[in-house]
Motif scaffolding. Sequence first.
Motif, short mmCIF file in Angstrom:
data_model
loop_
_atom_site.label_atom_id
_atom_site.label_comp_id
_atom_site.label_asym_id
_atom_site.label_seq_id
_atom_site.Cartn_x
_atom_site.Cartn_y
_atom_site.Cartn_z
N MET A 197 0.84 -1.21 0.00
CA MET A 197 0.00 0.00 0.00
C MET A 197 0.87 1.25 0.00
O MET A 197 0.55 2.23 -0.67
CB MET A 197 -0.94 -0.01 1.20
CG MET A 197 -2.02 -1.07 1.02
SD MET A 197 -3.47 -0.92 2.07
CE MET A 197 -2.89 -0.60 3.65
N ASP A 198 1.99 1.22 0.75
CA ASP A 198 2.91 2.38 0.76
C ASP A 198 3.47 2.63 -0.64
O ASP A 198 3.56 3.78 -1.08
CB ASP A 198 4.07 2.14 1.72
CG ASP A 198 3.64 2.24 3.18
OD1 ASP A 198 2.53 2.74 3.42
OD2 ASP A 198 4.43 1.82 4.05
N TRP A 199 3.87 1.55 -1.30
CA TRP A 199 4.41 1.70 -2.66
C TRP A 199 3.37 2.35 -3.57
O TRP A 199 3.67 3.27 -4.32
CB TRP A 199 4.82 0.33 -3.23
CG TRP A 199 6.17 -0.14 -2.77
CD1 TRP A 199 7.16 0.63 -2.25
CD2 TRP A 199 6.67 -1.49 -2.78
NE1 TRP A 199 8.25 -0.16 -1.94
CE2 TRP A 199 7.97 -1.46 -2.27
CE3 TRP A 199 6.15 -2.72 -3.19
CZ2 TRP A 199 8.77 -2.60 -2.14
CZ3 TRP A 199 6.94 -3.85 -3.07
CH2 TRP A 199 8.24 -3.79 -2.55
N MET A 200 2.12 1.87 -3.46
CA MET A 200 1.07 2.42 -4.31
C MET A 200 0.80 3.88 -3.96
O MET A 200 0.67 4.73 -4.83
CB MET A 200 -0.21 1.60 -4.16
CG MET A 200 -0.10 0.33 -4.95
SD MET A 200 -1.55 -0.70 -5.06
CE MET A 200 -2.58 -0.36 -3.76
N LYS A 201 0.75 4.15 -2.66
CA LYS A 201 0.46 5.50 -2.18
C LYS A 201 1.52 6.49 -2.70
O LYS A 201 1.19 7.56 -3.21
CB LYS A 201 0.47 5.49 -0.65
CG LYS A 201 -0.14 6.69 0.00
CD LYS A 201 -0.13 6.57 1.50
CE LYS A 201 1.28 6.71 2.03
NZ LYS A 201 1.42 6.52 3.46
N SER A 202 2.80 6.09 -2.59
CA SER A 202 3.87 6.98 -3.04
C SER A 202 3.82 7.18 -4.55
O SER A 202 4.14 8.25 -5.06
CB SER A 202 5.23 6.41 -2.66
OG SER A 202 5.30 6.27 -1.28
N ARG A 203 3.42 6.13 -5.26
CA ARG A 203 3.29 6.23 -6.71
C ARG A 203 2.18 7.20 -7.09
O ARG A 203 2.35 8.04 -7.97
CB ARG A 203 2.95 4.84 -7.28
CG ARG A 203 4.14 4.03 -7.73
CD ARG A 203 4.73 4.74 -8.89
NE ARG A 203 6.18 4.64 -8.88
CZ ARG A 203 6.85 3.79 -9.61
NH1 ARG A 203 6.22 2.97 -10.40
NH2 ARG A 203 8.14 3.77 -9.56
N ILE A 204 1.06 7.07 -6.41
CA ILE A 204 -0.11 7.87 -6.79
C ILE A 204 0.03 9.33 -6.35
O ILE A 204 -0.14 10.25 -7.13
CB ILE A 204 -1.40 7.25 -6.21
CG1 ILE A 204 -1.60 5.84 -6.79
CG2 ILE A 204 -2.63 8.12 -6.54
CD1 ILE A 204 -2.68 5.02 -6.12
N PHE A 205 0.36 9.52 -5.06
CA PHE A 205 0.36 10.89 -4.53
C PHE A 205 1.76 11.51 -4.40
O PHE A 205 1.88 12.68 -4.08
CB PHE A 205 -0.30 10.92 -3.14
CG PHE A 205 -1.73 10.46 -3.17
CD1 PHE A 205 -2.71 11.27 -3.72
CD2 PHE A 205 -2.10 9.22 -2.66
CE1 PHE A 205 -4.03 10.85 -3.76
CE2 PHE A 205 -3.41 8.80 -2.69
CZ PHE A 205 -4.38 9.61 -3.25
#
Length: 507
Positions: free
Chosen positions: A492-500
């Motif tokens: 989720m952190d990886w996705m979060k950093s990618r998105i925002f």
Amino acid sequence: GFFRTLWRVTYISVLGGLGYLAYTIYEVRSPTEQIEPDPSKKTLVILGTGWGSVSLLKNLDTENYNVIVVSPRNFFLFTPLLPSCTTGYIEHRSIMEPIRNILRHKKASVRFYEAEATKIDYQNKKIQVKDDSDVKGDSMETEIDFDMLVVGVGAENATFGIPGVREHSCFLKEVGDAQKIRKKIMDCVETALFKGQSEEEVKRLLHMVVVGGGPTGVEFAGELQDFFQEDLLKWVPQVKDHFRVTLVEALPNVLPSFSKQLIDYTESSFKEEHIDIRTKTMVKNVTDKTIEAQVTLPDGTKKTEIIPYGLLVWATGNAVRPVVKDLMAQIPAQKDERRGLKVNEYLVVKGTENIWAVGDCAIANYAPTAQVAAQEGAFLARLFNTMAKTDAMETELRELSERQATAKVDERNEILSLINERQKQLRRTKQVGPFQYSHQGSLAYIGAEKAVADVSWFSGNIASGGTMTYLFWKSAYLSMCFSSRNRVLVLMDWMKSRIFGRDVSRE
Ligand code: FAD
Ligand code: NAI
């Protein structure tokens, strides 16, 4: 036809995966009743909650011993992803696993004391422990007796006595270190942009210097440059011309434990990423704003250079902890060793019978890595589980022999065949071979979505670098995370950093 089948297979796999995840979450959240530890059993004290000790605890049948764990840290830390926490690409709590969760799932309960072992008294089989946390209770120091002791306290940061290092630089070993670095990067950025800052001062504040070109230094430099390229430039474009990452290494090249091909690959990738590598540059002194380094020039002559910095991260490897040094001084067989506790092939600390050592504090001719520590911990668990079984068998054999001596003639033969059977079982159980390390390969992230890997494949080695290796690095580390909870959080952190993008708040 084909697409419908593909769709069905995907659907079933996703459903299966989610079902499995739900089951593991249920299992983790529903611990069952535990057996109370039996004080008549041998007391096994384990120091540390790092890679070595936690791997031992995970595999140990705790009902066989009276187990006590002592560590100043009440969690396990998945160190391979720690460099990503320095820029907020991953949040630090995602790679921590509470030791309470781990111990609550053991069959017999284990006592845990959040404290530091300050002295191991080898002669009297005692350890002194001290709770040095912020909240003070009436009891902060005590002694614990042990029958068996496992030392898994890891190592501390090497500074080689270089003046100023402890006062002015950040290390990268614990969660607190990563948090401190994250905060300091943004502090440097905001201070550099303060009204009236001279250009020279802006340059200094935005100069991020990493000392030590081992895997820790390389991975951190890569993460920091990613942060700059992917997020800082976007949110704070004013830093564009002056933000610089420099990696300083005393030897002629970085990553000395990797193959020549991967060293070259890393150095050329760093060049492309605009990370400055300063090899043959040995830091000799550190002040609050500069480092003083001795540079060896191509003609062999040496010159001293003063390099101004805003952030200094010190990653020059491991040193022995004081508690380990003190134990070594008590054991004559350890007198000649300076790097840590010399152990034999069963990980017994040489010169003792009841002390074992695992991980970075043990010297067994392997590199100080998580991979080695985890395998050593698992080996000790096997050894202790077997020792408990053989102890029980030996007691049973003694009882059988006594019964046989006083038994009637017709009973005697029956007991004799039972004795034979048990003796065979005992011989089989006792056959625990010595510890053998199986090297699965070395992996390191080098920034810009590239990683390098020296991986053993059957009997050969594969050296690879690049984006595919990065995907391999990501999936390997994700699968190695301690728990499903950690895996989900990291993902989720990886996705979060990618998105925002990464969070650039200074906190
Ligand atoms: P640690 O994991 O350091 O644990 C030591 C434990 O002892 C801690 O819980 C500590 O709190 C506790 N302790 C300390 N002092 C005392 C005391 N006095 N009394 C009681 N307890 C004490 N290795 C790899 O193989 N692959 C990687 O990708 C990798 N990446 C890394 C990235 C970073 C940033 C770092 C710093 C290391 C990395 N390593 C990696 C190396 C790996 O983390 C270590 O080799 C490993 O942690 C060693 O395990 P250990 O159990 O000996 O010590
Ligand atoms: P290290 O010991 O591997 O490297 C330290 C480097 O600092 C050396 O290359 C040394 O020459 C240099 N150095 C020492 N003093 C210096 C000075 N005064 N000036 C300039 N350079 C100096 O240390 P590191 O990277 O912290 O790793 C420790 C252990 O953890 C290693 O065994 C490593 O393999 C393991 N690790 C593995 C990782 C991975 O597999 N991805 C990641 C991080 C650590």
